[in-house]
Design an enzyme around this catalytic site. Structure first.
Site, PDB file in Angstrom:
ATOM      1  N   GLU A 165       0.772  -1.231   0.000  1.00  0.00           N
ATOM      2  CA  GLU A 165       0.000   0.000   0.000  1.00  0.00           C
ATOM      3  C   GLU A 165       0.811   1.293   0.000  1.00  0.00           C
ATOM      4  O   GLU A 165       0.384   2.282  -0.585  1.00  0.00           O
ATOM      5  CB  GLU A 165      -0.932   0.004   1.219  1.00  0.00           C
ATOM      6  CG  GLU A 165      -1.917  -1.150   1.278  1.00  0.00           C
ATOM      7  CD  GLU A 165      -2.878  -1.140   0.118  1.00  0.00           C
ATOM      8  OE1 GLU A 165      -3.482  -0.091  -0.150  1.00  0.00           O
ATOM      9  OE2 GLU A 165      -2.997  -2.184  -0.555  1.00  0.00           O
ATOM     10  N   SER A 439     -37.364 -30.580 -22.663  1.00  0.00           N
ATOM     11  CA  SER A 439     -38.325 -29.967 -23.577  1.00  0.00           C
ATOM     12  C   SER A 439     -38.863 -28.628 -23.102  1.00  0.00           C
ATOM     13  O   SER A 439     -39.573 -27.957 -23.848  1.00  0.00           O
ATOM     14  CB  SER A 439     -39.490 -30.926 -23.807  1.00  0.00           C
ATOM     15  OG  SER A 439     -39.081 -31.986 -24.643  1.00  0.00           O
TER      16      SER A 439
END
Length: 803
Positions: A165, A439
């Protein structure tokens, strides 16, 4: 007055040494002029070589003197100097004064005040505003934040965080000018990387303000500088490590050490410290292995570059393995299921609301889940599964409101299951797990067909055992699921949908629409494929026409897609979150989706397409031995995918199925019920008979509809004008009847299909003897390598597991 006498000098116009003032009246003289001395010699502007008897213009005014190049140059520099003085005042003196004033005005928040802010729970609400449950922000294994005292943070942890950082933390004054300039450059050039120091990041998190404004950045710099003047570096880094978020609900490095490695922070090694430090920039991606590895590698390399880790230790280091993510149920969860919570949080994360923001604001999340509908779903599944002895049968149910797109009920199966040691472990969310739709996908085949202007009265050869293609690409026979699913060579599309004739829909996609059009129709309706969703729509072969091969859809997506038909062709995005507010009841955002035409830019045409689909699906309900609640009109489709034999299966399961569906809707609710196996397994009912869409999924769907719509006003679909050839004017053809004499509990008229020349699938049939497995003697349609469903060329070869 004598010749030597002089007129007294005028204050505004005087002579000196026998000369006249310049045209500005300042009396400045060139410092190179001979014989000048004193203040005029030192302070002139150098306008020499001018006439002592200047010329006058036509108005009697003195003409502007003609300056020499040297004079013009000096005039320009004088103006430049004055401009620089002004700029220096504006950009240096004024900001410095403003910074000093800001410095004395602002206060630096304490770590304790930040901890109190972050510890607010997230509250989840049902759609009626009753509390569904709460989630407290855990910290460490005990669920409570454990702050470090100054001096307790290990050096290796601090070095890892510095490397990730702010490498200059120990020496900067709270902000890094070089870093700020680098961040500005990256913003301009489109690069990556910010310029915030650890001190600035602490201020940002402590104030819960990350607005991209100059005011916020200005006060952040002042607070950061003030903090570095009032506190030691050790105090600052300790405060930062106590509040920063590491993911997994862990605030503070001690909590993160427990959550990820089940150890105290003092026991972390360099590799573990690097992983935690790397996650600070992306805590919500903690379970993303490629991201975590990339960040860990970066931090380790930076530790070497800064002299905090030796090359030898770096070479010997390996990526650390965190402990499994904590899955314990929160004691305040109430009736909130983790299936719903995960879907809610995933939706919010996509909008930029990660755990950090939610906990920091004490978020109040108002969901679309209707408490009554949720109970109805759980009751319907419980009653539908009663008496089933096959413990491999799993289930899910999702209900969506077509008028809003909101999920009103969501059941993904049991939340927990027992492991080998008898412990509760989370089970999969089957409502968000993609399976072959069988289906039930034929609604999308029809949608693609209607978009081309074709109608329900168009006819196809509905006989069984048809082949398609020629030569090497000729398919094996495509069969219907028994005689009850077949009709004549002049079978209308509407009739084919009612009986679910495989050959008609395979022909429709193979010769008319193409598989890509079916993919688009499903997406238009609301099926979300990766990376936005989990469903897959594989256009590499014609198996998509029957819902097999590499095509898989989640129950959640299926419910939303059919909701688009129910809403008259208006698609609304599926969502679980209706509104989010903070702890002060200030609304962050609220969903209001008016919908947009799904199947055609013209809303009327989109409604007509959806209406024709509904017209075709209405007769399916009765044909599947299902009923709609009194006073309501329903439409829907069952679906079944046959179990495909494994190459080494010791026993034939040619009469068994793996996935079964019932998806149907009224104008006010769309529901998808799925019953299937974990992976691909042969399933049977309590009578050791194969299951179909109508066997268990159908009754579960019907039970939910009966419970949910009980007492509600009746509703009917808006009737749409036919597209293309009208089925009502087409000559009806008789449906072939089954000649099978095998006893069965199934209705002989109900048939459901997912059988293709390159896939093994099934449908509702009169008896197992009427169902035929299809094999492929030649290359699969679509050719090529293995597809995502696990079948070569997008098609399942004989004896391969289903995709």
């Amino acid at each position: 007055m004598g010749p030597t006498d002089r007129e007294p000098d005028l204050i505004t116009h005087h002579t000196h040494n026998g000369t006249e003032p310049d045209d500005f009246g300042y009396g400045d003289y060139d410092d190179d002029r001979e014989g000048q001395s004193g203040e005029y010699a030192a302070g002139h502007d150098g306008y020499d070589d001018y006439d002592e008897d200047p010329e006058l213009d036509e108005n009697g005014k003195k003409k502007k003197p003609v300056l020499t190049p040297k004079q013009r140059k000096k005039r320009r520099w004088r103006r430049i100097r004055r401009t620089l003085y002004v700029l220096f005042g504006l950009f240096v003196v004024v900001p410095a004064l403003a910074f000093v004033i800001t410095y004395f005005i602002v206060d630096v928040p304490s770590a304790d005040s930040v901890a109190a802010l972050q510890n607010q729970p997230i509250t989840f609400y049902y759609s009626d505003n009753s509390v569904m449950g709460k989630e407290n922000p855990p910290a460490g294994s005990g669920g409570n934040r454990v702050p470090l005292k100054t001096g307790e943070a290990p050096l290796v942890v601090k070095h890892a965080v510095y490397s990730a950082e702010d490498a200059s933390f120990e020496t900067n004054s709270g902000f890094d000018v070089t870093g700020i300039l680098r961040a500005v450059y990256n913003q301009v050039t489109g690069g990556q990387g910010g310029g915030s120091t650890i001190s600035q990041q602490y201020i940002k998190q402590a104030t819960a303000n990350d607005a991209p404004t100059l005011t916020r950045k200005w006060t952040e710099l002042a607070k950061s500088f003030k903090m570095n003047n009032e506190e030691s570096k050790d105090e600052i880094i300790t405060s930062y490590l106590n509040i920063v978020y590491f993911g997994r609900g862990a605030y503070g490095v001690q909590a993160a050490a427990k959550t990820y490695f089940d150890k105290d922070v003092k026991d972390l090694n360099a590799s573990e410290s690097a992983l935690l430090a790397g996650l600070i920039q992306g805590p919500s991606r903690s379970e993303n292995q490629p991201y975590a590895t990339k960040r860990w590698t970066y931090v380790m390399d930076q530790m070497v570059a800064n002299g905090w880790l030796s090359q030898a230790d770096r070479a010997a280091a390996t990526f650390p393995t965190p402990v499994p993510k904590n899955t314990a149920k929160d004691k305040d969860a109430g009736t909130l299921s983790w299936h719903i919570k995960d879907r809610v949080k995933a939706e919010l994360l996509a909008k930029g609301y990660d755990d950090d923001k939610l906990y920091s604001s004490g978020a109040k999340i108002y969901t679309t889940i209707d408490p009554k509908a949720q109970k109805d779903a759980e009751q319907a599944v419980s009653e539908g599964m009663k008496g089933q002895t096959d413990d491999q049968i799993l289930n899910s149910l999702v209900a969506v409101d077509p008028r809003t797109g909101g999920v009103v009920a969501y059941y993904g199966g049991p939340l927990f299951k027992k492991d080998d040691k008898g412990n509760d472990v989370p089970s999969r969310d089957w409502a968000n797990d993609a399976r072959n739709p069988g289906s039930s996908v034929k609604a999308f085949d029809l949608t693609a067909f209607l978009k081309m202007g074709k109608g329900l009265g168009e006819t196809f050869d509905g006989t069984s055992g048809r082949t398609f293609g020629t030569g090497a690409n000729k398919t094996a026979p495509v069969r219907n699921a028994g005689e009850s699913a077949s009709c004549s060579k002049e079978c209308t599309v509407k009739q084919a949908m009612e009986i679910s004739a495989n050959t008609v829909f395979y022909d429709m996609v193979y010769n008319v629409t193409g598989a890509k059009a079916v993919v688009q129709a499903a997406k238009d309706a609301g099926v979300k494929v990766a990376p936005d969703g989990r469903s897959t729509l594989f256009a590499g072969d014609n198996n998509i026409s029957l819902g097999g091969g590499g095509t898989t859809i989640t129950p959640s997506d299926m419910a939303s897609a059919y909701a688009t038909f129910a809403s008259g062709g208006l698609r609304r995005d599926q969502h679980f979150v209706a509104k989010v507010a903070n702890a002060s009841d200030e609304v962050e955002f609220e969903v209001n989706d008016p919908g947009k035409p799904a199947f055609d830019p013209d809303a009327a045409q989109s409604a007509k397409i959806a209406g024709n689909v509904t017209d075709a699906l209405e007769p399916v309900i009765k044909h599947s031995d299902l009923t709609c609640p009194k006073g309501h009109e329903c439409a829907g489709k069952t679906g079944t995918q046959q179990y495909t034999l494994g190459k080494n299966d010791p026993k034939s399961y040619a009469d068994r199925n793996a996935q079964t569906w019932m998806v149907g809707y009224t104008p006010s609710i769309s529901v998808a019920a799925w019953v299937g196996g974990d992976g691909v397994k042969p399933l049977h009912d309590q009578n050791d008979k194969p299951i179909f869409g109508k066997t268990i999924a159908g009754p579960i769907w019907q039970k939910f509809m009966d419970l949910y719509l009980d007492g509600q006003p009746g509703e009917k679909f808006d009737k749409a004008k036919p597209i293309g050839k009208d089925a009502a004017t087409a000559t009806p053809t008789p449906t072939r009847t089954s000649t099978s004499s095998t006893p069965t509990t199934e209705s002989a008229s109900t048939s459901e299909t997912s059988t293709a020349p390159s896939t093994t699938s099934s449908s509702e049939s009169a008896s197992p003897t009427s169902r035929t497995r299809i094999t492929r003697p030649g290359p699969p349609i679509g050719g090529g390598g293995p597809d995502p469903g696990g079948a070569g060329g997008g098609a399942l070869l004989p004896n391969d597991p289903a995709g």
